[in-house]
Write a protein that holds these residues in place. Structure first.
Motif, mmCIF file in Angstrom:
data_model
loop_
_atom_site.group_PDB
_atom_site.id
_atom_site.type_symbol
_atom_site.label_atom_id
_atom_site.label_comp_id
_atom_site.label_asym_id
_atom_site.label_seq_id
_atom_site.Cartn_x
_atom_site.Cartn_y
_atom_site.Cartn_z
ATOM 1 N N TRP A 337 0.845 -1.192 0.000
ATOM 2 C CA TRP A 337 0.000 0.000 0.000
ATOM 3 C C TRP A 337 0.889 1.253 0.000
ATOM 4 O O TRP A 337 1.837 1.347 0.794
ATOM 5 C CB TRP A 337 -0.901 0.020 1.221
ATOM 6 C CG TRP A 337 -1.857 -1.134 1.299
ATOM 7 C CD1 TRP A 337 -2.147 -2.033 0.315
ATOM 8 C CD2 TRP A 337 -2.632 -1.517 2.431
ATOM 9 N NE1 TRP A 337 -3.067 -2.955 0.755
ATOM 10 C CE2 TRP A 337 -3.382 -2.662 2.062
ATOM 11 C CE3 TRP A 337 -2.775 -1.009 3.709
ATOM 12 C CZ2 TRP A 337 -4.255 -3.306 2.928
ATOM 13 C CZ3 TRP A 337 -3.648 -1.651 4.582
ATOM 14 C CH2 TRP A 337 -4.385 -2.781 4.193
ATOM 15 N N PRO A 338 0.600 2.225 -0.862
ATOM 16 C CA PRO A 338 1.416 3.437 -0.897
ATOM 17 C C PRO A 338 1.229 4.282 0.356
ATOM 18 O O PRO A 338 0.129 4.378 0.892
ATOM 19 C CB PRO A 338 0.896 4.169 -2.139
ATOM 20 C CG PRO A 338 -0.511 3.693 -2.299
ATOM 21 C CD PRO A 338 -0.502 2.261 -1.845
ATOM 22 N N VAL A 339 2.305 4.881 0.807
ATOM 23 C CA VAL A 339 2.291 5.727 2.008
ATOM 24 C C VAL A 339 2.176 7.175 1.550
ATOM 25 O O VAL A 339 3.144 7.769 1.075
ATOM 26 C CB VAL A 339 3.565 5.509 2.844
ATOM 27 C CG1 VAL A 339 3.550 6.401 4.080
ATOM 28 C CG2 VAL A 339 3.700 4.033 3.236
ATOM 29 N N VAL A 340 0.967 7.750 1.684
ATOM 30 C CA VAL A 340 0.684 9.097 1.183
ATOM 31 C C VAL A 340 -0.032 9.879 2.282
ATOM 32 O O VAL A 340 -1.262 10.019 2.275
ATOM 33 C CB VAL A 340 -0.175 9.060 -0.098
ATOM 34 C CG1 VAL A 340 -0.222 10.443 -0.748
ATOM 35 C CG2 VAL A 340 0.339 8.030 -1.093
ATOM 36 N N PRO A 341 0.686 10.403 3.252
ATOM 37 C CA PRO A 341 0.031 11.090 4.375
ATOM 38 C C PRO A 341 -0.844 12.262 3.952
ATOM 39 O O PRO A 341 -1.898 12.505 4.569
ATOM 40 C CB PRO A 341 1.212 11.559 5.234
ATOM 41 C CG PRO A 341 2.332 10.648 4.876
ATOM 42 C CD PRO A 341 2.144 10.318 3.437
ATOM 43 N N SER A 342 -0.447 12.989 2.909
ATOM 44 C CA SER A 342 -1.246 14.141 2.480
ATOM 45 C C SER A 342 -2.645 13.728 2.047
ATOM 46 O O SER A 342 -3.600 14.514 2.156
ATOM 47 C CB SER A 342 -0.549 14.882 1.342
ATOM 48 O OG SER A 342 -0.383 14.028 0.208
ATOM 49 N N ALA A 343 -2.789 12.485 1.583
ATOM 50 C CA ALA A 343 -4.115 11.999 1.191
ATOM 51 C C ALA A 343 -5.033 11.876 2.401
ATOM 52 O O ALA A 343 -6.258 12.008 2.280
ATOM 53 C CB ALA A 343 -3.998 10.655 0.477
ATOM 54 N N PHE A 344 -4.463 11.634 3.566
ATOM 55 C CA PHE A 344 -5.245 11.559 4.802
ATOM 56 C C PHE A 344 -5.819 12.936 5.140
ATOM 57 O O PHE A 344 -7.015 13.069 5.459
ATOM 58 C CB PHE A 344 -4.347 11.043 5.920
ATOM 59 C CG PHE A 344 -5.053 10.603 7.167
ATOM 60 C CD1 PHE A 344 -6.400 10.251 7.174
ATOM 61 C CD2 PHE A 344 -4.349 10.504 8.363
ATOM 62 C CE1 PHE A 344 -7.027 9.820 8.329
ATOM 63 C CE2 PHE A 344 -4.962 10.079 9.530
ATOM 64 C CZ PHE A 344 -6.299 9.739 9.515
ATOM 65 N N THR A 345 -4.979 13.949 5.050
ATOM 66 C CA THR A 345 -5.468 15.315 5.264
ATOM 67 C C THR A 345 -6.575 15.658 4.273
ATOM 68 O O THR A 345 -7.625 16.203 4.644
ATOM 69 C CB THR A 345 -4.323 16.333 5.118
ATOM 70 O OG1 THR A 345 -3.235 15.940 5.943
ATOM 71 C CG2 THR A 345 -4.778 17.731 5.506
ATOM 72 N N ALA A 392 3.937 10.288 10.392
ATOM 73 C CA ALA A 392 3.515 11.092 9.241
ATOM 74 C C ALA A 392 1.995 11.197 9.157
ATOM 75 O O ALA A 392 1.451 12.268 8.844
ATOM 76 C CB ALA A 392 4.079 10.489 7.953
ATOM 77 N N TYR A 393 1.283 10.108 9.450
ATOM 78 C CA TYR A 393 -0.181 10.150 9.356
ATOM 79 C C TYR A 393 -0.790 10.949 10.501
ATOM 80 O O TYR A 393 -1.821 11.605 10.319
ATOM 81 C CB TYR A 393 -0.745 8.729 9.267
ATOM 82 C CG TYR A 393 -0.763 8.224 7.840
ATOM 83 C CD1 TYR A 393 -1.946 8.131 7.115
ATOM 84 C CD2 TYR A 393 0.423 7.886 7.190
ATOM 85 C CE1 TYR A 393 -1.955 7.690 5.799
ATOM 86 C CE2 TYR A 393 0.423 7.443 5.871
ATOM 87 C CZ TYR A 393 -0.769 7.355 5.183
ATOM 88 O OH TYR A 393 -0.765 6.934 3.870
ATOM 89 N N LEU A 394 -0.177 10.910 11.656
ATOM 90 C CA LEU A 394 -0.688 11.744 12.748
ATOM 91 C C LEU A 394 -0.422 13.221 12.475
ATOM 92 O O LEU A 394 -1.243 14.085 12.827
ATOM 93 C CB LEU A 394 -0.060 11.318 14.074
ATOM 94 C CG LEU A 394 -0.627 10.024 14.667
ATOM 95 C CD1 LEU A 394 0.194 9.581 15.863
ATOM 96 C CD2 LEU A 394 -2.089 10.195 15.060
ATOM 97 N N GLU A 395 0.695 13.535 11.864
ATOM 98 C CA GLU A 395 0.933 14.925 11.459
ATOM 99 C C GLU A 395 -0.108 15.364 10.429
ATOM 100 O O GLU A 395 -0.604 16.499 10.474
ATOM 101 C CB GLU A 395 2.340 15.069 10.893
ATOM 102 C CG GLU A 395 3.429 14.966 11.952
ATOM 103 C CD GLU A 395 4.831 14.971 11.362
ATOM 104 O OE1 GLU A 395 4.964 14.703 10.144
ATOM 105 O OE2 GLU A 395 5.785 15.237 12.111
ATOM 106 N N ALA A 396 -0.459 14.454 9.510
ATOM 107 C CA ALA A 396 -1.491 14.772 8.515
ATOM 108 C C ALA A 396 -2.847 14.969 9.174
ATOM 109 O O ALA A 396 -3.626 15.859 8.788
ATOM 110 C CB ALA A 396 -1.560 13.652 7.475
ATOM 111 N N LEU A 397 -3.149 14.147 10.178
ATOM 112 C CA LEU A 397 -4.385 14.314 10.944
ATOM 113 C C LEU A 397 -4.396 15.675 11.641
ATOM 114 O O LEU A 397 -5.404 16.387 11.628
ATOM 115 C CB LEU A 397 -4.505 13.177 11.952
ATOM 116 C CG LEU A 397 -5.753 13.069 12.822
ATOM 117 C CD1 LEU A 397 -5.921 11.645 13.306
ATOM 118 C CD2 LEU A 397 -5.698 13.992 14.034
#
Length: 458
Positions: A337-345, A392-397
């Motif tokens: 699975w690609p790691v794209v934190p900006s997509a979470f935001t 990275a995902y928590l930063e995006a959150l």
């Protein structure tokens, strides 16, 4: 971001971890538990990697006290687990199995004693086999059975459980379980599986009503969502992406939050589906989002031998009106699975923009990374990729919260390495390493990083 650096989240933000019954409990023939669709599926040759089953899994049924001690040391506020329907009602209906309730009594009481909020899911895909044999989620009667089950749990636990989840990821059971046959029960109904989506949504609505009637509060759902990217600006790819987005996202959010089905999908829904929208849209207290990565979609290939891509490493059948495309240029988890934190935001701000005042507070009910790193010679588990992913995902959150999205909590998937559905034991999502031969639990570096993060945010 060091673990000790503040994310700027509210001081009452809820930090948690998630699991699911079939993935961790084991003891599938103990305590009066009835068989499920996943028992039958996993024991069918060729259905899971290495023929793995959840017969033992993490043996949480016997080791729950050890796992709660790990959660207490971790410092989480809440624990998201799931009730196994067939432990409560072995055939999915009728008399309650007292041994099943007793097991969950012990679990809930031990969590409360440890200062951890029980946050259970009523249904996480393990359909009682007796109901599956009657048509499962294709049979409209199952939503009534689910409401009865919800009533049993509500009446028994409403005074002790502060947060409830009706159904986990109905999109996955609909598409992978009944649409393309990669998950239990292994049906290949194509667009006929939209009847399953409707029955799951109706079960949710009726479950909400049953829980409220029993005195339960703080009720939500855990829906899987991901941004859908078109592979190009060509009209064909844009149309394919719009259809896929309607199937994967709008189908499971619009009825709950807007009281309507996506127009694109109305031709595929069962007759009279619109008549149930008032029940489906029963007000909820919060909305759960599970998120891992975005998806890229293109129009079907003109090559008649081409397949429409893959999910979790398994090829889909041809004939679908869209094609999955690999997202290049990003690191990947062990699941690919690609790691794209900006997509979470983008996902979270997109929800705020689409649903506005109709959107209740959000909890992130799942997010995590498959990283197979095991213990080194010293016994340490240096899972640096999971730490980087979670950071990275928590930063995006936090970016989404700073932009005005009302997110109240985050549940990491998962506490333990566990049975990962069709992938068996080949994928590891846990903050705690599980040795499936000895059942030894070993906290990973990510466990200690998350522990420090929770301490620093309070």
């Amino acid at each position: 971001m060091p673990a000790s650096e503040s994310l700027g989240l509210p001081p009452d933000f809820v930090w948690g971890v998630s699991t699911a019954s079939y993935q961790i409990e084991g003891a599938v023939t103990e305590g009066g538990r009835g068989p499920t669709s996943w028992d039958a599926f996993a024991h069918t040759p060729g259905r899971t990697v290495n023929g793995d089953t959840g017969d033992v899994a993490c043996d949480h049924y016997h080791r729950y006290a050890e796992d709660i001690a790990l959660m207490k040391e971790l410092g989480v506020d809440a624990y998201r687990f799931s009730f196994a329907w067939s432990r409560i009602q072995p055939t999915g209906r009728g008399p309650v199995n007292a041994e099943g309730l007793t097991f969950y009594d012990r679990l809930v009481d031990a969590l409360l004693a440890a200062g951890i909020e029980p946050s259970p899911t009523l249904f996480h895909w393990d359909t009682p086999l007796a109901l599956e044999d009657e048509g499962g989620w294709v049979n409209p009667d199952i939503s009534k059975r689910f409401a009865d089950y919800a009533n049993v749990l509500g009446e028994h636990f409403a005074d002790r459980i502060p947060r409830w989840i009706t159904v986990n990821e109905p999109v996955v059971l609909t598409t992978l379980g009944y649409g393309v046959g990669m998950h239990a029960p292994g049906k290949r109904l194509g667009f006929g599986s939209l009847a399953v989506a409707h029955n799951l949504l109706l079960a949710h609505g009726r479950g909400v009503a049953a829980l409220r009637a029993a005195g339960a509060g703080q009720i939500g759902i855990a829906n899987n969502h991901a941004p859908v990217w078109a592979a190009s600006d060509h009209d064909e790819d844009q149309q394919a992406a719009a259809l896929y987005n309607a199937l994967a996202n709008d189908l499971f959010a619009d009825p709950l939050l807007l009281g309507r089905y996506p127009a694109l999908l109305e031709p595929y829904l069962p007759d009279g589906a619109g008549d149930a929208l008032a029940e489906i849209a029963a007000p909820i207290d919060w909305y759960g989002i599970n998120h891992y990565n975005p998806t890229m979609v293109a129009a079907p290939s003109t090559d008649p031998t081409a397949l429409p891509g893959s999910v979790d490493g398994q090829q889909l059948d041809s004939g679908l009106p869209f094609r999955m495309v690999e997202i290049e240029g990003y690191p990947r988890t062990d699941f690919g699975w690609p790691v794209v934190p900006s997509a979470f935001t983008d996902l979270l701000t997109g929800f705020r923009d689409r649903y506005g005042d109709a959107l209740p507070p959000i909890y992130i009910t799942e997010n995590g990374c498959s990283d197979a790193t095991g213990p080194d010679a010293t016994g340490r588990v240096p899972d640096t990729r999971r730490v980087g992913y979670t950071r990275a995902y928590l930063e995006a959150l936090a970016e989404a919260v700073a932009a005005g999205v009302d997110v109240r909590g985050y549940f990491h998937w998962s506490l333990l390495d566990n049975f990962e559905w069709a992938a068996g034991y080949s994928q590891r999502f846990g903050l705690v390493h599980t040795d499936f031969e000895t059942q030894q639990r070993t906290p990973k570096d990510s466990y200690y990083w998350y522990q420090e993060l929770i301490r620093s945010q309070s």
